[in-house]
Design a protein around this motif. Sequence first.
Motif, mmCIF file in Angstrom:
data_model
loop_
_atom_site.group_PDB
_atom_site.id
_atom_site.type_symbol
_atom_site.label_atom_id
_atom_site.label_comp_id
_atom_site.label_asym_id
_atom_site.label_seq_id
_atom_site.Cartn_x
_atom_site.Cartn_y
_atom_site.Cartn_z
ATOM 1 N N ILE A 142 -7.780 5.567 -15.440
ATOM 2 C CA ILE A 142 -7.119 4.938 -14.730
ATOM 3 C C ILE A 142 -8.078 6.235 -13.196
ATOM 4 C CG2 ILE A 142 -6.044 4.330 -12.578
ATOM 5 C CD1 ILE A 142 -3.976 3.991 -14.053
ATOM 6 N N GLY A 143 -9.790 5.423 -12.670
ATOM 7 C CA GLY A 143 -10.351 6.378 -11.945
ATOM 8 C C GLY A 143 -10.147 6.298 -10.831
ATOM 9 N N ALA A 144 -10.369 7.315 -10.177
ATOM 10 C CA ALA A 144 -10.553 7.262 -8.733
ATOM 11 C C ALA A 144 -11.008 5.525 -7.921
ATOM 12 C CB ALA A 144 -11.236 7.955 -8.001
ATOM 13 N N CYS A 180 0.619 -0.863 -0.262
ATOM 14 C CA CYS A 180 0.016 0.107 0.201
ATOM 15 C C CYS A 180 0.542 1.088 -0.176
ATOM 16 C CB CYS A 180 -0.832 -0.389 1.135
ATOM 17 S SG CYS A 180 0.102 -0.279 2.978
ATOM 18 N N THR A 181 2.036 1.269 0.745
ATOM 19 C CA THR A 181 3.117 2.684 0.592
ATOM 20 C C THR A 181 3.558 2.376 -0.943
ATOM 21 O OG1 THR A 181 2.968 2.026 2.824
ATOM 22 C CG2 THR A 181 4.997 4.538 1.771
ATOM 23 N N GLU A 195 2.734 4.722 -7.622
ATOM 24 C CA GLU A 195 2.861 4.755 -8.548
ATOM 25 C C GLU A 195 0.933 4.680 -9.341
ATOM 26 O OE1 GLU A 195 3.870 0.271 -9.219
ATOM 27 O OE2 GLU A 195 5.633 0.935 -8.811
ATOM 28 N N VAL A 196 -0.084 3.815 -8.624
ATOM 29 C CA VAL A 196 -1.437 3.811 -9.116
ATOM 30 C C VAL A 196 -1.502 5.358 -8.710
ATOM 31 C CG1 VAL A 196 -3.724 2.824 -8.498
ATOM 32 C CG2 VAL A 196 -1.141 2.197 -8.204
ATOM 33 N N THR A 203 -7.497 -0.235 -1.221
ATOM 34 C CA THR A 203 -8.099 -1.240 -0.077
ATOM 35 C C THR A 203 -7.358 -2.819 -0.836
ATOM 36 O OG1 THR A 203 -10.241 -0.379 -0.750
ATOM 37 C CG2 THR A 203 -10.305 -2.540 0.380
ATOM 38 N N ALA A 204 -7.567 -3.392 -1.195
ATOM 39 C CA ALA A 204 -6.836 -4.348 -1.925
ATOM 40 C C ALA A 204 -5.632 -4.533 -1.077
ATOM 41 C CB ALA A 204 -6.765 -4.707 -3.261
ATOM 42 N N ALA A 205 -4.592 -3.761 -0.944
ATOM 43 C CA ALA A 205 -3.276 -3.725 -1.323
ATOM 44 C C ALA A 205 -3.289 -3.430 0.725
ATOM 45 C CB ALA A 205 -2.166 -2.512 -1.290
ATOM 46 N N THR A 206 -4.191 -2.424 1.516
ATOM 47 C CA THR A 206 -4.261 -2.557 2.782
ATOM 48 C C THR A 206 -4.467 -3.727 3.580
ATOM 49 O OG1 THR A 206 -4.201 -0.225 2.223
ATOM 50 C CG2 THR A 206 -5.088 -1.081 4.604
#
Length: 98
Positions: A48-50, A31-32, A37-38, A58-61
């Motif tokens: 790539i939107g919000a 997430c960090t 990058e994202v 969310t997935a990374a966290t």
Amino acid sequence: MAHRRRPRYDESRRAILVVTSAIGFAHLPHCTAGNVEVLMGMFVSPEIGALDYLRFLTAATVGNLVGGSISVALLKYGHVRQSESPGPTDESVKRSYD
């Protein structure tokens, strides 16, 4: 000559190196690290939107929470198990150098 043992934190350093290397080599989102990058992709590309950014975050966290909890639990378990096992006595250390 006195017997000098290596510090116990060497095992922890190795474990941290293995885990962080696995994250990098397996291209697992962090997430960090992946946040930059994202976020930059969102600013640069209209594709790539919000919502995409929030899905990634969310997935990374959640992955970091689960993976971090397991990693910390294993490190602490290993430390407790190691401290419970009897270490070498002064006599056995002296005998090994005689």
